[in-house]
Each structure stands twice: as structure tokens, then as C-alpha cells.
Design an enzyme around this catalytic site. Structure first.
Site, short mmCIF file in Angstrom:
data_model
loop_
_atom_site.label_atom_id
_atom_site.label_comp_id
_atom_site.label_asym_id
_atom_site.label_seq_id
_atom_site.Cartn_x
_atom_site.Cartn_y
_atom_site.Cartn_z
CG ASN A 9 -16.91 -17.79 -1.01
OD1 ASN A 9 -17.12 -16.82 -0.27
ND2 ASN A 9 -16.03 -17.77 -2.01
CE LYS A 11 -17.84 -16.61 -5.02
NZ LYS A 11 -17.65 -16.76 -6.45
CG HIS A 97 -12.18 -17.33 -4.11
ND1 HIS A 97 -12.49 -16.63 -5.25
CD2 HIS A 97 -13.14 -18.28 -3.97
CE1 HIS A 97 -13.61 -17.14 -5.77
NE2 HIS A 97 -14.02 -18.13 -5.01
CD GLU A 99 -14.95 -14.40 -6.78
OE1 GLU A 99 -15.20 -14.17 -5.59
OE2 GLU A 99 -15.68 -15.12 -7.50
CD GLU A 169 -13.85 -22.13 -5.82
OE1 GLU A 169 -14.91 -22.42 -5.29
OE2 GLU A 169 -13.42 -20.95 -5.89
N GLY A 175 -19.45 -18.73 -11.24
CA GLY A 175 -20.49 -17.73 -11.47
C GLY A 175 -20.97 -17.66 -12.90
CB SER A 215 -21.58 -23.26 -12.05
OG SER A 215 -21.25 -21.97 -12.51
P1 13P Z 1 -20.36 -20.13 -7.91
O1 13P Z 1 -20.89 -21.35 -7.20
O2 13P Z 1 -21.24 -18.94 -7.80
O3 13P Z 1 -19.93 -20.44 -9.32
O4 13P Z 1 -19.01 -19.69 -7.13
C1 13P Z 1 -18.02 -20.63 -6.89
C2 13P Z 1 -17.02 -20.06 -5.99
O5 13P Z 1 -16.27 -19.18 -6.36
C3 13P Z 1 -16.99 -20.56 -4.60
O6 13P Z 1 -15.87 -20.10 -3.92
#
Ligand code: 13P
Length: 251
Positions: A9, A11, A97, A99, A169, A175, A215
Site C-alpha cells: 500500500n 498510500k 483502511h 487512515e 491492521e 507507521g 510495520s
Molecule cells: P506500515 O507498514 O508503514 O506500518 O503501514 C501499514 C499499513 O497501513 C498498510 O496498509
């Protein structure tokens, strides 16, 4: 037998030119010794360019979008429809997601409408669920995540459910560099599979793939993938580095 599924992803990262360079670099170094299903999810503006490179190099990598709206067409300024994604060769769509839930206030009801719309057009959803740190610390993580699962899958037909991928997740691991322990991640994925069994029966629950996200890095992927109920990873930051992404695919 569930085929391992590693998705990146990206983002809101990479212009379309950066994306073209990146997928070209991936192509140059690509190997997939575990025979995983592999998918990249660039921003909307890079989807078609990335698809062109994948196709012209006959790369065995699927294309995913990070979001979409649930209506077919019309006066929805700024939104992208399932048909638009399908028509440029997208295979998967990430829905729900954290976010999008946190920043753009997407509710389980909205996620549910999106999952249904993804299925109607014949694409496949990667549906994300996961708890915040405060929910984890209160001891209610499992109830919360299973509640999300049930609401987001309300009314989904059995013929479609087989094409669902779930991504567990935990928000506190995204992150932050804090991965859930493999055991904690697997415990939640097992609970999710148990709930899928209640909802759709054992055979279907055994087929649905559950990714872990939060992560994921080259150093922790192999332990995560050794767990019984973790079938893949939804990778954020590390999917933006060619070598790291390829190392994760080859865990
Ligand atoms: P990270 O791997 O940067 O922690 O992000 C995970 C994520 O949100 C994947 O959709």
C-alpha cells in the site's frame, strides 16, 4: 490451501513518474520464490502507468487501488467509481483502511457499501479492520475488531465472500515501527477466522486470506508468515523501497 498474499500500500506517495521508475526497478530485480500473490496499490494517478509497465513486462503482479466510492457514476465530485478502476485493469481495492476511517470519517456502514460495490463490479476487496491503542489497552480489542468485521460484511453474499481478503491492521502498529508480536497478530487473525466460520461456515472460513499489516519489514515477515492464521501482509512504508519490498515477497 491459501496462497500467500503480499500487497504494498503506497498510500499518498509517488508521482506517476516516480511510480513508473519504481515498478521498472521492481521488474529488474523481481523474484518470487514463495510463489506468492503479489499486488501493488499506487495512488489513483499512477494506476494506469503502473499497469502498462506490468503488462508490457508480463510481470506477475496484481494492481490494487487504495479506495473508491460506492456509487456507479454521477455527481460525486472528486470520487472514483468501481467501474473506472475496473476499466483500467485494477484487480483489488483496499477498503476501510484505518487512515480513511480516522481522517475521512469512514464508518463501518460506508465500508460495507464499498465492499458490496467492489463485488458488484467484479473486483476484489482487501478489507481492513483493526483497533486503536486505547482499545487494545482496555482489553476490548477482539470484541471491537470482530464487531467491525460483522458490520462491514453485513449482507455480503456467500458467492462473493470467497473473493474477500481481510487485513488485520492494529492502528498502533501502523507507521510506528511497533509490530504486534507474531503471537498477538496470529491470535487476532484466528479470532477473525473463528468469526468467519460462525458467519459463513468452516469451508469458507478456511479459504479466506487474512493479511497482517503494521510495520511489516524484511526482518519480521518470515516469523509473521510462519503463523497458522496469517496468510500475507499489507505493507506500507517498506513497500516503497524496492529491495525491502522484494525481500518481503521472498520472506
Ligand atoms: P506500515 O507498514 O508503514 O506500518 O503501514 C501499514 C499499513 O497501513 C498498510 O496498509
Amino acid at each position: 490451501m491459501r496462497k500467500p498474499f503480499i500487497a504494498g500500500n503506497w498510500k499518498m506517495n509517488m508521482t506517476h513518474l516516480e511510480a513508473i521508475k519504481f515498478i521498472g526497478d521492481v521488474e529488474y530485480k523481481y523474484e518470487n520464490k514463495n510463489d506468492c500473490e503479489v499486488c501493488v496499490c499506487p495512488p489513483f494517478t499512477a494506476l494506469r502507468s503502473v499497469k502498462n509497465i506490468i503488462d508490457s513486462n508480463a510481470l506477475d503482479i496484481k494492481l490494487g487501488a487504495q479506495n473508491m466510492y460506492y456509487e456507479e457514476a454521477g455527481a460525486f465530485t472528486g470520487e472514483i467509481s468501481p467501474l473506472m478502476l475496473k476499466s483500467i485493469g485494477v484487480d483489488y481495492v483496499i477498503v476501510g483502511h484505518s487512515e480513511r476511517r480516522e481522517i475521512f470519517k469512514e464508518t463501518n456502514k460506508i465500508v460495507n457499501k464499498k465492499v458490496k460495490a467492489v463485488f458488484v463490479i467484479g473486483l476484489k476487496p482487501i478489507m481492513c479492520i483493526g483497533e486503536s491503542l486505547s482499545i487494545r489497552e482496555s482489553g476490548n480489542a477482539e470484541d471491537f475488531v470482530l464487531g467491525q468485521l460483522v458490520e462491514c460484511l453485513s449482507g455480503i453474499e456467500e458467492k462473493d465472500i470467497i473473493n474477500l481478503t481481510l487485513a488485520y491492521e492494529p492502528i498502533w502498529a501502523i507507521g510506528t515501527g511497533k509490530t504486534a508480536t507474531s503471537k498477538d497478530a496470529n491470535d487476532m487473525c484466528s479470532a477473525i477466522r473463528g468469526k468467519l466460520e460462525n458467519l459463513f461456515g468452516k469451508d469458507i472460513s478456511e479459504e479466506i486470506r487474512i493479511q497482517y499489516g503494521g510495520s511489516v519489514k524484511p526482518f519480521n515477515i518470515s516469523e509473521l508468515m510462519s503463523m497458522t492464521d496469517i496468510d500475507g501482509a499489507l505493507v506500507g512504508g517498506a513497500s516503497l523501497k524496492v529491495d525491502d519490498f522484494i525481500a518481503i515477497v521472498n520472506y
